[in-house]
Design an enzyme around this catalytic site. Structure first.
Site, short mmCIF file in Angstrom:
data_model
loop_
_atom_site.label_atom_id
_atom_site.label_comp_id
_atom_site.label_asym_id
_atom_site.label_seq_id
_atom_site.Cartn_x
_atom_site.Cartn_y
_atom_site.Cartn_z
N LYS A 113 0.82 -1.21 0.00
CA LYS A 113 0.00 0.00 0.00
C LYS A 113 0.85 1.26 0.00
CE LYS A 113 -4.45 -1.56 1.71
NZ LYS A 113 -5.43 -1.55 2.79
N LYS A 195 -4.65 -11.12 -6.19
CA LYS A 195 -5.86 -11.51 -5.46
C LYS A 195 -7.06 -10.72 -5.96
CE LYS A 195 -6.38 -8.65 -1.34
NZ LYS A 195 -6.59 -8.50 0.07
N LYS A 198 -11.61 -5.80 -3.79
CA LYS A 198 -12.73 -4.89 -3.99
C LYS A 198 -12.25 -3.54 -4.51
CE LYS A 198 -13.01 -4.37 1.02
NZ LYS A 198 -13.66 -4.79 2.21
P1 AMP Z 1 -11.17 -6.85 3.58
O1 AMP Z 1 -11.84 -6.72 2.29
O2 AMP Z 1 -9.72 -6.55 3.44
O3 AMP Z 1 -11.84 -6.19 4.72
O4 AMP Z 1 -11.25 -8.39 3.88
C1 AMP Z 1 -12.32 -9.04 4.51
C2 AMP Z 1 -12.01 -10.52 4.61
O5 AMP Z 1 -12.01 -11.11 3.31
C3 AMP Z 1 -10.63 -10.83 5.20
O6 AMP Z 1 -10.75 -11.95 6.05
C4 AMP Z 1 -9.79 -11.15 4.01
O7 AMP Z 1 -8.72 -12.00 4.33
C5 AMP Z 1 -10.81 -11.83 3.09
N1 AMP Z 1 -10.44 -11.67 1.67
C6 AMP Z 1 -10.25 -10.52 0.99
N2 AMP Z 1 -9.95 -10.74 -0.31
C7 AMP Z 1 -9.93 -12.10 -0.46
C8 AMP Z 1 -9.67 -12.97 -1.57
N3 AMP Z 1 -9.38 -12.52 -2.78
N4 AMP Z 1 -9.74 -14.30 -1.35
C9 AMP Z 1 -10.05 -14.79 -0.12
N5 AMP Z 1 -10.31 -14.03 0.96
C10 AMP Z 1 -10.25 -12.69 0.81
#
Ligand code: AMP
Ligand code: TRP
Length: 331
Positions: A113, A195, A198
């Site tokens: 980041k 990965k 969002k």
């Molecule tokens: P965040 O969007 O960073 O708040 O992530 C929310 C949850 O989704 C966390 O537990 C992340 O580890 C999981 N996560 C985010 N992106 C992925 C992905 N591409 N594959 C699997 N898990 C994900």
């Protein structure tokens, strides 16, 4: 009351993808039957990158609605918004005083980041994992269900718990991660080495939980595979491997069964079935989500009750921490 404690959080920083769903939220629902679960909308984490206030407000409601629409029952689990419980910021400060700059600067997510956003290299991006450790340790959490990308942050939370316990006597439970094996990381549909995120600018790279049926089917039809024309599950065919993992997550079938089923079919037939599978699986979710978003009053009630429950638990730990480090307790 001796059920183990589960804590996890999702940031309201963008529209959730099926990566978030498969890697994290889908697992949460299963856990609530067996454990005392606490799930947070971590709005304080999300402001480490600039947010538009109006969107942040809307997305906070959306993440709460997502939790509920995916089957998390606010009667069984504690659902709350992080900024409603000031103990998170308070414990985070204490933990930052036992965090080493060296270890924080080695966090992969920070490195990535900070390279991307040199205009806004704010201190919050650096101390982000300390706040995450505070989230986890405040509730004496045993298990933390997250995707693979959070493994390093979790390791830091464990280190900080052990360091504090060693310095001041046992205070925190040392938490363990719960990271799904194959589906801990879902990859981009366009660049299967990255990965699914969002925040991806390419709208075709991710499937959003909000996407309608046609969009889901179209995005999967256009997903990048390869020209080998051999239906195999292997690292050399990352795009296909990722799609097989997505299939397995939604159908519950094993990778071997899926490969067995499609080994003589063209990729296009598999993608067509997968599109319908994902669209069907998300249909009930989308309906519940839309209903919940129409009734913000109910969501307000849920977040208020959740914040009360979370505050009670968080304060028990915070008081203990303050006492151990020598802060005078008001009489
Ligand atoms: P965040 O969007 O960073 O708040 O992530 C929310 C949850 O989704 C966390 O537990 C992340 O580890 C999981 N996560 C985010 N992106 C992925 C992905 N591409 N594959 C699997 N898990 C994900
Ligand atoms: N950092 C996590 C993510 O980006 C979100 C998060 C914040 C979290 N606090 C947490 C996850 C505590 C688990 C436990 O996905």
């Amino acid at each position: 009351m001796d059920k183990k404690i589960v804590f996890s959080g999702v940031q309201p920083s963008g529209d959730l993808t099926i990566g978030n769903y498969i890697g994290a939220i889908k697992e949460f629902k299963k856990l609530q039957e067996e454990y005392n679960c606490i799930f947070s909308v971590v709005d304080m984490h999300s402001i480490t990158v600039p947010q538009i206030p109006k969107n942040l407000r809307q997305r906070t409601y959306e993440i709460l609605a997502t939790y509920i629409a995916s089957g998390i029952d606010p009667e069984k689990s504690v659902l709350f918004v992080q900024s409603h419980v000031p103990a998170h910021a308070e414990l985070s400060w204490v933990l930052s005083t036992i965090s080493y700059m060296g270890q924080l600067s080695r966090m992969t997510q920070y490195k990535e980041k900070s390279q991307r956003s040199d205009e806004n290299l704010n201190a919050g991006l650096f101390t982000y994992p300390v706040l995450m450790a505070a989230d986890i340790l405040l509730y004496q959490t045993d298990l933390v269900p997250v995707g693979e990308d959070q493994r390093q942050h979790l390791e830091l939370a464990r280190d900080l718990a052990e360091r504090f316990n060693y310095r001041y006597s046992p205070t925190f439970v040392v938490p363990k991660g719960l990271i799904p094996k194959e589906t801990g990381k879902i990859y981009s549909l366009k660049e299967p080495n990255k990965k699914m995120s969002k925040s991806d600018e390419d709208l075709n790279a991710s499937i959003l939980l909000k996407d309608d049926r046609d969009t889901i089917i179209r995005k999967i039809r256009k997903a990048v595979t390869d020209s080998k024309a051999e239906f195999r599950y292997c690292e050399e065919q990352k795009g296909l491997q990722n799609l097989i993992n997505i299939h397995s997550a939604f159908s519950g079938e094993s990778v071997e069964d899926i490969v067995g089923h499609y080994k003589n079919s063209p990729y296009s037939a598999f993608k067509e079935d997968l599109g319908f599978l994902v669209a069907d699986a998300l249909d009930p979710f989308r309906h519940r989500f839309d209903d919940l978003m129409k009734n913000k009053k109910e969501l307000d009630e849920i977040m208020k009750t959740g914040a009360d429950k979370a505050s009670y638990l968080a304060h028990k730990t915070l008081r203990k921490v303050y006492r151990k480090i020598g802060f005078v307790q008001p009489k």
